[in-house]
Scaffold this motif. Structure first.
Motif, PDB file in Angstrom:
ATOM      1  N   SER A 516       0.852  -1.191   0.000  1.00 48.55           N
ATOM      2  CA  SER A 516       0.000   0.000   0.000  1.00 48.55           C
ATOM      3  C   SER A 516       0.884   1.237   0.000  1.00 48.55           C
ATOM      4  O   SER A 516       2.022   1.216   0.474  1.00 48.55           O
ATOM      5  N   TRP A 517       0.357   2.338  -0.544  1.00 49.66           N
ATOM      6  CA  TRP A 517       1.128   3.573  -0.616  1.00 49.66           C
ATOM      7  C   TRP A 517       0.189   4.765  -0.623  1.00 49.66           C
ATOM      8  O   TRP A 517      -0.992   4.653  -0.952  1.00 49.66           O
ATOM      9  N   THR A 518       0.726   5.914  -0.234  1.00 45.97           N
ATOM     10  CA  THR A 518       0.003   7.183  -0.324  1.00 45.97           C
ATOM     11  C   THR A 518       0.996   8.249  -0.764  1.00 45.97           C
ATOM     12  O   THR A 518       2.137   8.281  -0.296  1.00 45.97           O
ATOM     13  N   GLY A 519       0.595   9.085  -1.673  1.00 45.53           N
ATOM     14  CA  GLY A 519       1.446  10.200  -2.087  1.00 45.53           C
ATOM     15  C   GLY A 519       2.441   9.834  -3.152  1.00 45.53           C
ATOM     16  O   GLY A 519       2.412  10.348  -4.270  1.00 45.53           O
ATOM     17  N   ALA A 520       3.377   8.957  -2.842  1.00 43.87           N
ATOM     18  CA  ALA A 520       4.410   8.542  -3.785  1.00 43.87           C
ATOM     19  C   ALA A 520       4.751   7.081  -3.549  1.00 43.87           C
ATOM     20  O   ALA A 520       4.468   6.532  -2.485  1.00 43.87           O
ATOM     21  N   ASN A 521       5.376   6.474  -4.558  1.00 49.39           N
ATOM     22  CA  ASN A 521       5.697   5.048  -4.465  1.00 49.39           C
ATOM     23  C   ASN A 521       7.054   4.791  -5.122  1.00 49.39           C
ATOM     24  O   ASN A 521       7.187   3.980  -6.033  1.00 49.39           O
ATOM     25  N   SER A 522       8.076   5.498  -4.651  1.00 46.52           N
ATOM     26  CA  SER A 522       9.407   5.335  -5.233  1.00 46.52           C
ATOM     27  C   SER A 522      10.040   4.028  -4.773  1.00 46.52           C
ATOM     28  O   SER A 522       9.731   3.500  -3.694  1.00 46.52           O
ATOM     29  N   ALA A 523      10.945   3.495  -5.585  1.00 47.27           N
ATOM     30  CA  ALA A 523      11.619   2.236  -5.277  1.00 47.27           C
ATOM     31  C   ALA A 523      12.684   2.447  -4.209  1.00 47.27           C
ATOM     32  O   ALA A 523      13.237   3.550  -4.067  1.00 47.27           O
ATOM     33  N   PRO A 524      12.989   1.415  -3.429  1.00 45.28           N
ATOM     34  CA  PRO A 524      14.077   1.525  -2.445  1.00 45.28           C
ATOM     35  C   PRO A 524      15.397   1.835  -3.136  1.00 45.28           C
ATOM     36  O   PRO A 524      15.623   1.458  -4.297  1.00 45.28           O
ATOM     37  N   SER A 525      16.281   2.506  -2.417  1.00 42.53           N
ATOM     38  CA  SER A 525      17.555   2.910  -3.013  1.00 42.53           C
ATOM     39  C   SER A 525      18.702   1.963  -2.686  1.00 42.53           C
ATOM     40  O   SER A 525      19.775   2.063  -3.280  1.00 42.53           O
ATOM     41  N   ALA A 526      18.510   1.034  -1.728  1.00 43.99           N
ATOM     42  CA  ALA A 526      19.595   0.123  -1.336  1.00 43.99           C
ATOM     43  C   ALA A 526      19.008  -1.158  -0.778  1.00 43.99           C
ATOM     44  O   ALA A 526      17.913  -1.157  -0.192  1.00 43.99           O
ATOM     45  N   PHE A 527      19.764  -2.261  -0.951  1.00 42.76           N
ATOM     46  CA  PHE A 527      19.339  -3.569  -0.468  1.00 42.76           C
ATOM     47  C   PHE A 527      20.516  -4.254   0.226  1.00 42.76           C
ATOM     48  O   PHE A 527      21.681  -4.050  -0.137  1.00 42.76           O
ATOM     49  N   THR A 528      20.200  -5.093   1.222  1.00 39.84           N
ATOM     50  CA  THR A 528      21.199  -5.947   1.848  1.00 39.84           C
ATOM     51  C   THR A 528      20.718  -7.387   1.799  1.00 39.84           C
ATOM     52  O   THR A 528      19.521  -7.654   1.934  1.00 39.84           O
ATOM     53  N   LEU A 529      21.655  -8.313   1.585  1.00 38.70           N
ATOM     54  CA  LEU A 529      21.353  -9.733   1.595  1.00 38.70           C
ATOM     55  C   LEU A 529      22.215 -10.387   2.665  1.00 38.70           C
ATOM     56  O   LEU A 529      23.449 -10.350   2.586  1.00 38.70           O
ATOM     57  N   ASN A 530      21.556 -10.950   3.704  1.00 37.07           N
ATOM     58  CA  ASN A 530      22.280 -11.541   4.840  1.00 37.07           C
ATOM     59  C   ASN A 530      23.342 -10.582   5.370  1.00 37.07           C
ATOM     60  O   ASN A 530      24.481 -10.947   5.650  1.00 37.07           O
ATOM     61  N   ASP A 531      22.941  -9.303   5.476  1.00 36.04           N
ATOM     62  CA  ASP A 531      23.757  -8.222   6.025  1.00 36.04           C
ATOM     63  C   ASP A 531      24.874  -7.755   5.099  1.00 36.04           C
ATOM     64  O   ASP A 531      25.670  -6.884   5.479  1.00 36.04           O
ATOM     65  N   GLY A 532      24.971  -8.305   3.905  1.00 32.21           N
ATOM     66  CA  GLY A 532      25.928  -7.802   2.931  1.00 32.21           C
ATOM     67  C   GLY A 532      25.216  -6.938   1.914  1.00 32.21           C
ATOM     68  O   GLY A 532      24.102  -7.240   1.493  1.00 32.21           O
ATOM     69  N   SER A 533      25.844  -5.832   1.493  1.00 33.49           N
ATOM     70  CA  SER A 533      25.182  -4.922   0.572  1.00 33.49           C
ATOM     71  C   SER A 533      25.129  -5.508  -0.831  1.00 33.49           C
ATOM     72  O   SER A 533      25.995  -6.293  -1.239  1.00 33.49           O
ATOM     73  N   CYS A 534      24.079  -5.136  -1.582  1.00 31.47           N
ATOM     74  CA  CYS A 534      23.881  -5.617  -2.941  1.00 31.47           C
ATOM     75  C   CYS A 534      23.876  -4.446  -3.908  1.00 31.47           C
ATOM     76  O   CYS A 534      23.462  -3.329  -3.560  1.00 31.47           O
ATOM     77  N   THR A 535      24.293  -4.704  -5.134  1.00 30.18           N
ATOM     78  CA  THR A 535      24.115  -3.727  -6.186  1.00 30.18           C
ATOM     79  C   THR A 535      22.699  -3.838  -6.720  1.00 30.18           C
ATOM     80  O   THR A 535      21.989  -4.803  -6.438  1.00 30.18           O
ATOM     81  N   GLN A 536      22.284  -2.870  -7.502  1.00 32.83           N
ATOM     82  CA  GLN A 536      20.961  -2.908  -8.105  1.00 32.83           C
ATOM     83  C   GLN A 536      21.092  -3.170  -9.599  1.00 32.83           C
ATOM     84  O   GLN A 536      22.022  -2.700 -10.242  1.00 32.83           O
TER      85      GLN A 536
END
Length: 537
Positions: A516-536
């Protein structure tokens, strides 16, 4: 510990009441019976309800596994949501008969309730108790003869906060229509005011309603949410019924609610102290804005929410206090299973461990095991399993965890705790060894659907994962497939399920969800997998 409460005021009240109301004697039929304010099963053994509600009418395909999981966690009762067809699709006679059969197969007492009455008088679509009785008469063949195993909760929360003064007369009329039609079951009646009876209507009219039942076999049900946010309110209400010798259960409650913060600790402690039943709301499937009342994520009995942890494994919780009804053959057994063997580790990854242990033995049979984490002298539930092995997921990489095991038998007895085992999870993927694609595949006013793909760009396979991100616009994840989600504020974590856990080198897995969203629905800017950072990308 339980105690019975008596008072001079109760004796005086009973004397005065006898001058005006004839209290019927208990009806000599098979099945559950009320006597002196207590509920007894068909063998004459006192039965204290410890259960949860399951939303069968909206999630019929989830009922089979849900009942098995609810039982494995120690409940002795399940409250089944049905529809009379007035607000949702009617549950047929055959469907109800099948649910009763599944309850019995899982050694659960089945409390059936009609949900279409919820908030009558205030909720426009809600229907009267009289309409609920019409439904009970249509499906009578599914429950007649099942009095040993079925309690009939006539209608859920049958009045809202308007025009509720007639609750007593309408409830008595419903009781008598069912009795005249041949229903010999214990009947359960909810209070008005959306079940919370803040007006005291059920409290004041209960003696006359009980006296109107020719079988003297009616139990009153109070729902405790935001109205019951102090110990004094909870204790006063429950003691009032006990002092009068009137049967009362807490037929619904939660750890939080949109109308306030109920005191679940006092609800559970007081019902245990007084020997009263309770039923928590609810197993899974709650929609916005009360998703936090789900006890498990996505109907997965191995994925307890904080509320599920509390009601099943906390102080005065189901695992600690539930005893199976003696009609299933184990109710008189008080011998606990032997202590399980020390758990050993047969597999370990960055986010999961596989444990096995020597099984317990028991006179009436071991029905399952509970694996608990032990930290700082405190226990939290990790998983319930019917066999002597378990995969415990959702762990953090490179972290020490200590586990122990309990066994439970068919009578609800729990063994002593096994010796503990400590294991260190493997390190998570190095930063940059994963890539995540986040794609909104559909969007509508207030809602959206998204798909997330995780690619393993590292040099080692991934066996079990937890993906994390933060939203920028306050979006909320409401339903997930291919994973199990939790959300705190803007932070979302999704952990793998069995069929998405493995990501080979160069491979990928995907999961999807509604949000669900209100106002805006921008995509996340960063992700982590098992505490390690991921590229997009």
């Amino acid at each position: 510990m339980r105690r019975r409460v008596a008072s001079l005021g109760a004796a005086v009240f009973a004397l005065l009441l006898s001058m005006f109301v004839v209290i019927p004697t208990a009806h000599a039929e098979a099945g559950f019976q009320v006597n002196d304010g207590r509920l007894y099963d068909a063998n004459g053994q006192e039965f204290v309800i410890r259960g949860v509600s399951h939303p069968h009418t909206w999630f019929t395909s989830e009922t089979t596994r849900s009942l098995a999981d609810i039982k494995s966690l120690g409940a002795n009762t399940v409250r089944i949501v049905l529809s009379s067809g007035d607000q949702w699709t009617e549950n047929s006679t055959a469907d109800v008969a099948n649910v009763v059969s599944q309850c019995k197969a899982n050694r659960l007492i089945c409390m059936l309730e009609v949900h279409d009455t919820t908030g009558y008088g205030e909720q426009a679509a809600a229907v009267s108790l009289d309409r609920a009785v019409d439904y009970w008469l249509r499906i009578q063949d599914a429950v007649i003869g099942e009095e040993d195993y079925v309690l009939v909760n006539i209608g859920n929360e049958p009045y809202g906060n308007t025009d509720y003064a007639g609750w007593g007369a309408d409830t008595s009329a419903a009781i008598n229509r069912l009795r005249d039609a041949g229903f010999d079951h214990t009947l359960v009646v909810d209070g008005p005011n959306w079940g919370q009876d803040w007006s005291g209507t059920m409290r004041s009219q209960a003696p006359e309603v009980f006296a109107s039942d020719p079988h003297a076999n009616t139990v009153f049900s109070i729902h405790m949410y935001g109205v019951y946010d102090t110990a004094a309110e909870i204790e006063d209400y429950l003691h009032h019924f006990v002092d009068q010798g009137l049967p009362i259960i807490v037929g619904e409650f939660g750890h939080n609610h949109s109308d306030g913060d109920p005191d679940e600790d006092t609800i559970m402690a007081t019902t245990e102290d007084l020997g009263l039943g309770y039923i928590g709301w609810s197993w899974s499937g709650n929609g916005s804005p009360v998703e936090y009342l789900d006890m498990v994520h996505g109907f997965d009995g191995d994925s307890l929410t904080p509320w599920g942890e509390r009601i099943f494994h906390g102080a005065d919780g189901i695992a600690q206090t539930s005893r199976e009804a003696s009609v299933f053959g184990g109710g008189s057994d008080t011998t606990a299973p032997t202590t399980p063997g020390t758990p050993s580790v047969s597999a370990v990854s960055a986010s999961s461990v596989t444990l096995t242990w020597a099984p317990s033995t028991d006179d009436v049979g071991v029905t399952g095991y509970q694996v608990v984490r032990v930290a700082g002298g405190q226990e939290t539930a990790a998983i319930s399993t019917p066999t002597n092995s378990a995969i415990v997921g959702g762990l953090s990489p490179d972290t020490d965890y200590t586990f122990a095991v309990y066994a439970r038998d068919a009578a609800g007895n729990r063994s002593a705790r096994s010796a503990t085992t400590t294991v260190t999870t493997e390190s998570g993927p190095a930063a940059g060894s994963c890539a995540v694609t986040y794609r909104v595949s559909g969007e509508w006013n207030g809602g959206f659907q998204a798909e997330v793909t995780i690619r393993n760009t590292g040099t080692s396979p991934v066996d079990g994962w937890t993906l994390g991100w933060s939203y920028l616009d306050g979006q909320t994840v409401t339903n997930v497939w291919g994973g199990v989600a939790t959300q705190t504020g803007d932070t979302v974590t999704v952990r793998s399920v069995d069929y998405t856990a493995a990501i080979p080198v160069g491979g990928s897995v995907s999961f999807g969800f509604l949000g669900s969203w209100t106002g805006a629905n921008s995509a996340p800017s960063a992700f982590t997998l098992n505490d390690g950072s991921c590229t997009q990308g």
